[in-house]
Motif scaffolding. Structure first.
Motif, mmCIF file in Angstrom:
data_model
loop_
_atom_site.group_PDB
_atom_site.id
_atom_site.type_symbol
_atom_site.label_atom_id
_atom_site.label_comp_id
_atom_site.label_asym_id
_atom_site.label_seq_id
_atom_site.Cartn_x
_atom_site.Cartn_y
_atom_site.Cartn_z
ATOM 1 N N GLU A 135 9.256 24.690 6.801
ATOM 2 C CA GLU A 135 9.522 24.440 5.407
ATOM 3 C C GLU A 135 9.714 22.826 5.448
ATOM 4 O OE1 GLU A 135 11.868 26.547 7.451
ATOM 5 O OE2 GLU A 135 10.661 28.530 6.813
ATOM 6 N N LEU A 136 10.363 22.259 6.265
ATOM 7 C CA LEU A 136 11.059 20.879 6.022
ATOM 8 C C LEU A 136 9.532 20.087 5.861
ATOM 9 C CD1 LEU A 136 12.699 18.670 6.176
ATOM 10 C CD2 LEU A 136 12.234 18.461 8.473
ATOM 11 N N LEU A 137 8.421 20.315 6.879
ATOM 12 C CA LEU A 137 7.182 19.696 6.726
ATOM 13 C C LEU A 137 6.301 20.140 5.229
ATOM 14 C CD1 LEU A 137 5.479 17.881 8.489
ATOM 15 C CD2 LEU A 137 4.410 19.935 9.287
ATOM 16 N N LEU A 138 6.402 21.322 5.002
ATOM 17 C CA LEU A 138 5.997 21.700 3.542
ATOM 18 C C LEU A 138 6.614 20.994 2.485
ATOM 19 C CD1 LEU A 138 3.986 23.456 2.243
ATOM 20 C CD2 LEU A 138 5.733 25.416 2.175
ATOM 21 N N SER A 139 7.817 20.707 2.622
ATOM 22 C CA SER A 139 8.459 20.094 1.539
ATOM 23 C C SER A 139 8.268 18.741 1.510
ATOM 24 C CB SER A 139 10.067 20.304 1.690
ATOM 25 O OG SER A 139 10.554 21.386 1.620
ATOM 26 N N LEU A 140 7.926 17.947 2.673
ATOM 27 C CA LEU A 140 7.492 16.625 2.956
ATOM 28 C C LEU A 140 6.268 16.523 2.368
ATOM 29 C CD1 LEU A 140 9.050 15.459 6.272
ATOM 30 C CD2 LEU A 140 9.605 14.784 3.946
ATOM 31 N N ILE A 141 5.414 17.475 2.373
ATOM 32 C CA ILE A 141 3.923 17.314 2.142
ATOM 33 C C ILE A 141 4.020 17.431 0.347
ATOM 34 C CG2 ILE A 141 1.855 18.515 1.813
ATOM 35 C CD1 ILE A 141 2.284 19.466 4.719
ATOM 36 N N HIS A 142 4.953 18.199 -0.003
ATOM 37 C CA HIS A 142 4.779 18.496 -1.552
ATOM 38 C C HIS A 142 5.527 17.227 -2.111
ATOM 39 C CE1 HIS A 142 5.295 22.931 -1.504
ATOM 40 N NE2 HIS A 142 4.200 22.752 -1.447
ATOM 41 N N PHE A 143 6.372 16.347 -1.503
ATOM 42 C CA PHE A 143 6.806 15.149 -1.954
ATOM 43 C C PHE A 143 5.965 14.061 -1.981
ATOM 44 C CE2 PHE A 143 8.793 10.862 -0.885
ATOM 45 C CZ PHE A 143 9.694 11.032 -2.133
ATOM 46 N N ILE A 144 5.120 13.846 -0.856
ATOM 47 C CA ILE A 144 4.002 13.207 -0.804
ATOM 48 C C ILE A 144 3.080 13.365 -1.936
ATOM 49 C CG2 ILE A 144 1.793 12.416 0.582
ATOM 50 C CD1 ILE A 144 3.811 12.816 3.131
ATOM 51 N N LEU A 145 2.680 14.566 -2.087
ATOM 52 C CA LEU A 145 1.616 14.970 -3.196
ATOM 53 C C LEU A 145 2.125 14.533 -4.494
ATOM 54 C CD1 LEU A 145 0.277 18.329 -1.803
ATOM 55 C CD2 LEU A 145 -0.977 16.193 -1.992
ATOM 56 N N PHE A 146 3.557 14.829 -4.844
ATOM 57 C CA PHE A 146 4.073 14.466 -6.149
ATOM 58 C C PHE A 146 4.260 13.053 -6.309
ATOM 59 C CE2 PHE A 146 7.840 13.048 -8.437
ATOM 60 C CZ PHE A 146 7.385 13.467 -9.591
ATOM 61 N N GLN A 147 4.542 12.244 -5.245
ATOM 62 C CA GLN A 147 4.639 10.837 -5.369
ATOM 63 C C GLN A 147 3.076 10.086 -5.695
ATOM 64 O OE1 GLN A 147 5.857 9.144 -1.693
ATOM 65 N NE2 GLN A 147 6.342 7.102 -2.573
ATOM 66 N N ASN A 148 2.116 10.702 -4.894
ATOM 67 C CA ASN A 148 0.703 10.201 -5.217
ATOM 68 C C ASN A 148 0.241 10.193 -6.552
ATOM 69 O OD1 ASN A 148 0.677 9.023 -2.576
ATOM 70 N ND2 ASN A 148 -0.447 10.900 -1.863
ATOM 71 N N ALA A 149 0.598 11.532 -6.986
ATOM 72 C CA ALA A 149 0.008 11.960 -8.460
ATOM 73 C C ALA A 149 0.904 10.957 -9.459
ATOM 74 C CB ALA A 149 0.678 13.324 -8.578
ATOM 75 N N PHE A 150 2.203 10.746 -9.217
ATOM 76 C CA PHE A 150 3.113 9.920 -10.268
ATOM 77 C C PHE A 150 2.523 8.454 -10.147
ATOM 78 C CE2 PHE A 150 6.546 7.316 -11.073
ATOM 79 C CZ PHE A 150 7.094 7.838 -12.528
ATOM 80 N N GLU A 151 2.186 7.964 -8.831
ATOM 81 C CA GLU A 151 1.548 6.737 -8.766
ATOM 82 C C GLU A 151 0.212 6.440 -9.656
ATOM 83 O OE1 GLU A 151 2.693 3.704 -7.646
ATOM 84 O OE2 GLU A 151 4.694 4.585 -7.191
ATOM 85 N N LEU A 152 -0.645 7.634 -9.427
ATOM 86 C CA LEU A 152 -1.784 7.486 -10.157
ATOM 87 C C LEU A 152 -1.833 7.685 -11.519
ATOM 88 C CD1 LEU A 152 -5.034 7.364 -9.737
ATOM 89 C CD2 LEU A 152 -4.950 9.835 -9.346
ATOM 90 N N ALA A 153 -0.799 8.517 -12.073
ATOM 91 C CA ALA A 153 -0.648 8.629 -13.534
ATOM 92 C C ALA A 153 -0.146 7.471 -13.970
ATOM 93 C CB ALA A 153 0.255 9.857 -13.879
ATOM 94 N N SER A 154 0.930 6.831 -13.314
ATOM 95 C CA SER A 154 1.511 5.568 -13.826
ATOM 96 C C SER A 154 0.307 4.497 -13.943
ATOM 97 C CB SER A 154 2.432 5.135 -12.975
ATOM 98 O OG SER A 154 3.591 6.028 -12.788
ATOM 99 N N PHE A 155 -0.367 4.312 -12.998
ATOM 100 C CA PHE A 155 -1.522 3.422 -13.218
ATOM 101 C C PHE A 155 -2.112 3.548 -14.126
ATOM 102 C CE2 PHE A 155 -5.964 2.447 -11.831
ATOM 103 C CZ PHE A 155 -5.833 0.904 -12.188
ATOM 104 N N VAL A 156 -2.669 4.878 -14.335
ATOM 105 C CA VAL A 156 -3.668 5.238 -15.518
ATOM 106 C C VAL A 156 -3.133 4.874 -17.024
ATOM 107 C CG1 VAL A 156 -5.184 6.824 -16.769
ATOM 108 C CG2 VAL A 156 -5.303 6.694 -14.318
ATOM 109 N N TRP A 157 -1.922 4.908 -17.000
ATOM 110 C CA TRP A 157 -1.072 4.999 -18.262
ATOM 111 C C TRP A 157 -0.976 3.316 -18.432
ATOM 112 C CZ3 TRP A 157 3.581 2.689 -19.812
ATOM 113 C CH2 TRP A 157 3.799 3.145 -21.193
ATOM 114 N N PHE A 158 -0.442 2.882 -17.472
ATOM 115 C CA PHE A 158 -0.386 1.221 -17.507
ATOM 116 C C PHE A 158 -1.674 0.791 -17.864
ATOM 117 C CE2 PHE A 158 3.310 1.345 -14.743
ATOM 118 C CZ PHE A 158 4.250 1.031 -15.688
#
Length: 89
Positions: free
Chosen positions: A47-70
């Motif tokens: 579950e720890l590895l799965l949580s880290l994968i979820h965090f990485i996916l969220f972080q990447n999606a947030f960075e991409l959305a921020s870039f597109v918005w800027f």
């Protein structure tokens, strides 16, 4: 970036161990099944590895959305996107 490499290396290790356990099996319909074990993961908690994968996916999606918005809000040559090399990477 280091977290992505760390999680990817651990997943590669788990896949390699499972492949080595089943190396003697040939054919697609041999009836053998993979037997993943909790011992293959950190602290015996997959579950720890799965949580880290979820965090990485969220972080990447947030960075991409921020870039597109800027880019949409301020344009490509704004001070928010000053270093174009980082954008390309």
């Amino acid at each position: 970036m280091q977290l992505v490499i760390l999680v990817g290396a651990k997943l590669q290790h788990v896949i390699a161990i499972l492949a080595l356990e089943n190396a003697g099996i040939t054919g697609y319909l041999s009836g053998a099944k993979l037997r993943p074990q909790d011992e293959l993961f950190w602290f015996k908690k997959p579950e720890l590895l799965l949580s880290l994968i979820h965090f990485i996916l969220f972080q990447n999606a947030f960075e991409l959305a921020s870039f597109v918005w800027f880019w949409w809000q301020f344009g490509y040559n704004s001070c928010f996107i000053r270093n174009h090399t980082l954008v390309y990477v």
